[in-house]
Scaffold this active site. Structure first.
Site, PDB file in Angstrom:
ATOM      1  N   ASP A  71       0.863  -1.187   0.000  1.00 16.96           N
ATOM      2  CA  ASP A  71       0.000   0.000   0.000  1.00 16.96           C
ATOM      3  C   ASP A  71       0.894   1.230   0.000  1.00 16.96           C
ATOM      4  O   ASP A  71       1.334   1.687   1.059  1.00 16.96           O
ATOM      5  CB  ASP A  71      -0.886   0.021   1.243  1.00 16.96           C
ATOM      6  N   ARG A  79       4.137   3.011   3.099  1.00 19.83           N
ATOM      7  CA  ARG A  79       4.894   1.943   3.756  1.00 19.83           C
ATOM      8  C   ARG A  79       6.393   2.183   3.574  1.00 19.83           C
ATOM      9  O   ARG A  79       7.168   1.955   4.491  1.00 19.83           O
ATOM     10  CB  ARG A  79       4.517   0.575   3.168  1.00 19.83           C
ATOM     11  N   ARG A 141      -7.235  10.379   1.315  1.00 23.81           N
ATOM     12  CA  ARG A 141      -6.809   9.363   0.343  1.00 23.81           C
ATOM     13  C   ARG A 141      -7.560   9.519  -0.978  1.00 23.81           C
ATOM     14  O   ARG A 141      -7.206   8.876  -1.968  1.00 23.81           O
ATOM     15  CB  ARG A 141      -7.042   7.968   0.917  1.00 23.81           C
ATOM     16  N   HIS A 184     -12.587  -1.667   8.542  1.00 23.35           N
ATOM     17  CA  HIS A 184     -11.669  -2.463   9.355  1.00 23.35           C
ATOM     18  C   HIS A 184     -12.367  -2.955  10.626  1.00 23.35           C
ATOM     19  O   HIS A 184     -12.005  -3.993  11.174  1.00 23.35           O
ATOM     20  CB  HIS A 184     -10.437  -1.643   9.759  1.00 23.35           C
ATOM     21  N   ASP A 256     -10.027  -6.586  -0.570  1.00 22.85           N
ATOM     22  CA  ASP A 256      -9.400  -5.932   0.562  1.00 22.85           C
ATOM     23  C   ASP A 256      -9.135  -7.016   1.605  1.00 22.85           C
ATOM     24  O   ASP A 256      -9.605  -8.160   1.470  1.00 22.85           O
ATOM     25  CB  ASP A 256     -10.326  -4.842   1.116  1.00 22.85           C
TER      26      ASP A 256
END
Length: 497
Positions: A71, A79, A141, A184, A256
């Site tokens: 990602d 990252r 994002r 999440h 995902d």
């Protein structure tokens, strides 16, 4: 009856695992040699460029066509630069600049770096249209709230990434931008008619398909008009009827992370979620971040058992394997045979040299200033703490690194004492820095209390809203909290060292 070894090998070829540490453990190399599709890398796997290059080389030594994903969105989700913050602004800033040529250059720069480190798939760009100011997971994002603008920049981002030989995986289909919950932790619902999705959320996906995106990631969101009570990841109506048939996507559909509550709770666990995603039309399954050999084996065995007992057609599993293999082939060499329906790739041009100042120059263009920026010499800088999402991780942010010698105080909005801060500031101005201040408990009250008696300048480094604090002298919007955004804000304030 035992698990059919042949079916288990096929199942492995649809799985993207993960591991801890900065080098692959023995079990990861063994499963790679056995046929595991690949791995997703996280910040914990990245120490420095040389180490990461050695890590990816070790995986490729086990099998050359292993997929290595990450990602790396730039901006708030990085990252490669998780220890200091990304040198590139994210999508919200790129959308604010609204120069598609710059967006393509930024993503080409990101792709160039990834390719040089041996990473073959980037789970980017995020092409969700962020229509909810309180969206806790997309926000900066996103390229913005306008479908046409998001579509244009999404296509440019895909072109930039894939010009370097790195797969662009656009996300999160059919659109996560209107949610006010984080998948999440739960299953968000977008309860609108399909016509609204086609007008608002789906144009960017049509654009990335037109731009040749090799992969698209699913969203763990419920859209009752299409999915009923299921998340989109488990909906054949979304992944096959809408994405494949109506929109003509021929690349790889990637889930995902299946460990996310939006998927795992709905299915009764990660392994059952894998079966349901494959049956719906997914080709590559991101198991999650907390993965070991036992979990990989359990998921592979569940997929094989599902074929045996009729929950999953073997032809569907074979189709997924073929698409995953085609994606790996494309990353391996120019001119590799693509999935049916996708154009054959041509020889990729050599990437242009990366402009070290590209990210910072772009971040400066994104900064918006309302009010007056004068009299800011030697301010008291107050940074309001903000939690990070699981997508972002714990990445440093703020103005501190860009203000050498400045006095920076970290406070929690709900617990901060305005009188103590005023006393600390004395006759100095206050620069208050935050992320998503409009929805952070106690933040509005803190800012307006200080501004009532003190010269206060606010720097908003999260998703901007319509809220502007009463009494503040100036309000700066950066459209992100990357290292580049912080530097740009410090320069706008006239405080950069």
């Amino acid at each position: 009856m035992g698990i059919d070894p042949g079916l288990r090998r096929l199942a492995l070829r649809t799985l993207l695992a993960a591991f801890t540490g900065t080098e692959p453990p023995a079990w990861a190399l063994d499963l790679t040699a056995e046929g595991l599709a690949g791995f997703t890398l996280f910040g914990r796997n990245v120490a420095e460029p040389g180490q990461l290059a050695r890590c990816t080389a070790a995986l490729r030594a086990a099998r050359p066509d292993v997929l290595i994903a990450i990602d790396e969105e730039g901006g708030d989700v990085t990252r490669l630069a998780h220890a200091v913050g990304s040198p590139y602004p994210g999508n919200a800033a790129l959308g604010a600049v609204d120069d598609v040529a710059v967006t393509e250059r930024v993503y080409r720069a990101i792709g160039t770096e990834l390719a040089g480190l041996g990473v073959s798939v980037d789970f980017a760009p995020t092409v969700d249209v962020n229509t909810a100011d309180d969206n806790p997971i997309i926000g900066t994002r996103s390229f913005g709230a306008d479908p046409a603008r998001v579509a244009a920049h999404a296509a440019a981002a895909v072109a930039g990434l894939q010009s370097t030989g790195v797969v662009a995986c656009a996300k999160h289909f059919p659109g996560h931008g209107a949610t006010v919950a984080d998948s999440h932790h739960e299953l968000p619902t977008v309860d609108v008619p399909a016509e609204v999705l086609r007008r608002r959320d789906l144009p960017p996906f049509a654009a990335v398909i037109g731009a040749g995106a090799r992969a698209i990631m699913t969203a763990h969101i419920r859209v009752p008009a299409l999915t009923g009570d299921l998340p989109a990841t488990f909906s054949r109506a979304v992944l096959h009827d809408l994405l494949r048939t109506e929109y003509g996507f021929a690349g790889a559909v990637v889930t995902d992370a299946l460990e996310m509550k939006g998927a795992s709770v709905a299915a009764g666990g990660i392994a059952p979620a894998a079966v349901r995603a494959l049956a719906a039309g997914a080709d590559l399954l991101c198991i999650g971040s907390d993965v070991d050999a036992e979990l990989v084996a359990r998921v592979a065995d569940e997929i094989a058992a599902a074929v045996r007992d009729g929950r999953l057609a073997e032809a569907r599993l074979a189709e997924a394997v073929d698409r995953a293999a085609a994606l790996a082939a494309w990353t391996g060499a120019a001119g590799a045979q693509p999935a049916p329906g996708l154009p054959r790739s041509v020889t990729r041009p050599a990437p242009e040299p990366v402009d070290d100042h590209l990210g910072y120059a772009t971040a400066r263009r994104a900064v918006r200033v309302e009010g007056v920026l004068t009299g800011l010499e030697k301010p008291l800088v107050v940074q309001v703490g903000a939690t990070s999402t699981m997508a972002e991780g714990r990445v440093p942010w703020g103005l501190g690194p860009h203000l050498p010698g400045a006095e920076v105080h970290l406070v929690a909005a709900a617990d901060a004492d305005p009188a103590a801060l005023r006393e600390l500031a004395g006759d100095r101005p206050i620069v208050l820095v935050g992320r998503h201040l409009h929805r952070l408990t106690g933040a509005r009250e803190l800012v307006e209390n200080l501004a009532a008696t003190h010269p206060v300048t606010v720097v908003e480094m999260g998703w901007p809203s319509s809220w502007r604090p009463v009494g503040a002298r100036a309000f700066i919007t950066t459209y992100g909290a990357s290292f580049a955004n912080g530097r740009a804000a410090a320069e706008a304030l006239g405080l950069a060292g």
